[in-house]
Design a protein around this motif. Structure first.
Motif, PDB file in Angstrom:
ATOM      1  N   UNK A   1      15.990  -6.252  -0.955  1.00 37.81           N
ATOM      2  CA  UNK A   1      14.790  -7.081  -0.808  1.00 37.81           C
ATOM      3  C   UNK A   1      13.718  -6.701  -1.819  1.00 37.81           C
ATOM      4  N   UNK A   2      13.575  -5.411  -2.112  1.00 40.68           N
ATOM      5  CA  UNK A   2      12.595  -4.986  -3.112  1.00 40.68           C
ATOM      6  C   UNK A   2      12.987  -5.471  -4.505  1.00 40.68           C
ATOM      7  N   UNK A   3      14.283  -5.450  -4.808  1.00 38.67           N
ATOM      8  CA  UNK A   3      14.738  -5.978  -6.105  1.00 38.67           C
ATOM      9  C   UNK A   3      14.412  -7.462  -6.212  1.00 38.67           C
ATOM     10  N   UNK A   4      14.620  -8.190  -5.126  1.00 41.11           N
ATOM     11  CA  UNK A   4      14.337  -9.625  -5.116  1.00 41.11           C
ATOM     12  C   UNK A   4      12.840  -9.897  -5.288  1.00 41.11           C
TER      13      UNK A   4
ATOM     14  N   UNK B   1      10.220   0.184 -10.569  1.00 41.14           N
ATOM     15  CA  UNK B   1      11.357   1.103 -10.494  1.00 41.14           C
ATOM     16  C   UNK B   1      11.052   2.307  -9.613  1.00 41.14           C
ATOM     17  N   UNK B   2       9.816   2.716  -9.580  1.00 36.98           N
ATOM     18  CA  UNK B   2       9.406   3.809  -8.695  1.00 36.98           C
ATOM     19  C   UNK B   2       9.627   3.424  -7.238  1.00 36.98           C
ATOM     20  N   UNK B   3       9.203   2.220  -6.865  1.00 38.05           N
ATOM     21  CA  UNK B   3       9.339   1.776  -5.480  1.00 38.05           C
ATOM     22  C   UNK B   3      10.809   1.558  -5.098  1.00 38.05           C
ATOM     23  N   UNK B   4      11.555   0.916  -5.977  1.00 31.05           N
ATOM     24  CA  UNK B   4      12.972   0.640  -5.683  1.00 31.05           C
ATOM     25  C   UNK B   4      13.779   1.940  -5.642  1.00 31.05           C
TER      26      UNK B   4
END
Length: 458
Positions: free
Chosen positions: A342-345, A435-438
């Motif tokens: 979901x974060x990637x989306x 990228x930090x969050x994912x």
């Protein structure tokens, strides 16, 4: 005076009762019918007050997240300063959640939880009038410590009022309080801010908090024994000796601190909280700065995750109890991977796509809703001694909110550090933040796999 304060928050004295202790599966045969009905009424009162009360805790905690962009636009605080302010709350909350987890095991949870909500509500009432960075950070930090009195009180309350067989299901339903509070914040507070300005957002959150404190004080009960009812899950040969009871508490809480599985779960939860509060703390800001949404529209999109999170949290315990024999590892893996996807989306698809953003928040809400329940507490509580559930929650809590606090600082610094002006217009580059969050979400999944077969040795 100090002794008076300790006595005020001490566990309520037991009243004389008829009947024995409750078994782990049902009411004992000598439990009178009228007391059985009274117990059910008080159980539901405690459960509903815990759910609504802790949801209102979140309204007072997340009010800042709705007003970040207006505050930056007015030049009151910068993105880095807002990140530091947010981190102060998380750090004081982390310390408070650790200490208050231990204190709640030995406290009158009605008074404990009411006090926390009252103070954090009063802080919100003050913040709309504060323009000093230092004073704002101090007040927000004070609010963070008192915020930590809520979750520990609720978890201890569930342990005191519900049997082992019921606990997973009721814990899952109670965990929906996170999402109820988030949805209330992103809809109600955002509406107030859009209509009246960011200062009134704090005022509205504070008034809601005062109402919540009254609800908790009236309907959230301390122990069954204080109501003249038998204890739930009490050992059959419980010793009524204070020194022996204290030794049992100390031994159980020390075993929590020595359990490596609980610490691994704590770190897994910490990385999950980085991704969780990345969206909660900066999601509205991200949608406004990166995609051009208004405050109300951005808040509405983020609120979708909170509403969907209610579904995830409400049914997480039920699903694991009924379909996985109480094991949480398989659903934790499934929904952990859903969180990553979901974060990637949400972050990696370029352009403005309202329905795609909404879909990503649906998946994010479902995933985080389950993970808050499992990684954020229940998996640690399951493998801890039953009289140290508050301590287990405290260990997970301090790690989780240190992670959330570090996220807020790093996010604020990276957002401001990658901001530039093009023709007098602010333009943000969120590449490193994304990228930090994912990456944090992915690390959470990998750590949880290390305790796949952990269990209670009691």
């Amino acid at each position: 005076m100090f002794k008076s304060i300790i006595d005020f928050y001490r566990v309520s004295q037991a009243k004389p009762c008829n009947g024995g202790a409750l078994s782990s599966n049902s009411l004992s045969s000598d439990f009178r019918p009228e007391d059985r009905r009274r117990l059910k009424r008080l159980q539901w009162s405690t459960f509903l007050a815990a759910t609504l009360g802790y949801g209102i805790y979140y309204v007072c905690r997340l009010s800042l997240n709705v007003v970040k962009k207006p505050i930056v636009d007015e030049g009151v605080f910068s993105e880095t300063e807002l990140g530091i302010i947010g981190a102060v709350l998380f750090f004081t909350y982390a310390v408070g959640k650790f200490t208050n987890g231990f204190l709640a095991d030995r406290s009158n949870i009605n008074r404990f939880m009411s006090t926390g909500l009252l103070v954090t509500a009063l802080v919100n009432l003050c913040l709309g009038f504060v323009h000093s960075f230092i004073l704002f950070a101090v007040l927000w930090g004070i609010s963070g410590w008192f915020q930590s009195m809520g979750a520990a009180s609720c978890v201890v309350g569930l342990s005191r009022w519900f049997t082992d067989k019921e606990r997973g299901s009721f814990y899952g339903f109670w965990s929906a309080s996170h999402n109820i509070g988030e949805a209330m914040t992103f809809i109600i507070v955002a509406s107030i801010v859009s209509a009246l300005g960011w200062r009134y957002g704090f005022l509205g959150a504070g008034l809601v908090g005062l109402i919540g404190a009254l609800i908790v004080w009236r309907f959230f009960h301390d122990t069954p024994q204080s109501k003249g009812l038998p204890a739930v899950n009490a050992p059959a040969a419980k010793k009524a000796v204070d020194s022996v009871e204290t030794d049992e508490f100390n031994r159980a809480q020390k075993s929590v601190l020595r359990n490596p599985a609980i610490w691994i779960l704590a770190f897994s939860s910490a990385f999950m909280y980085i991704s969780r509060y990345a969206v909660n703390s900066w999601g509205v800001f991200y949608l406004q700065a990166e995609k051009g949404y208004s405050t109300l529209d951005a808040s509405f999109i983020i609120s979708i995750s909170s509403v969907c999170g209610i579904v995830g949290t409400m049914f997480s315990g039920v699903i694991s109890d009924r379909f996985f024999c109480g094991r949480r590892n398989i659903p934790a893996l499934i929904f952990g991977l859903m969180n990553v996807f979901s974060l990637c989306l949400f972050l990696l698809v370029p352009g403005v796509h309202f329905w795609l953003d909404a879909l990503s928040m649906i998946l994010f809400g479902l995933g985080i809703g389950v993970l808050i329940c499992f990684l954020g507490g229940l998996m640690a509580v399951d493998i801890a001694p039953r009289n140290a559930s508050g301590a287990a929650l405290g260990v997970v809590g301090i790690a989780s909110y240190i992670g959330a606090g570090l996220q807020d600082v790093m996010s604020g610094v990276l957002i401001e550090g990658n901001k530039r002006f093009v023709n007098g217009v602010e333009v943000y580059d969120f590449t490193y933040i994304n990228w930090f969050w994912i990456g944090a979400a992915l690390l959470s999944v990998l750590l949880a796999l290390l305790v796949w077969n952990a269990s209670n040795k009691e």
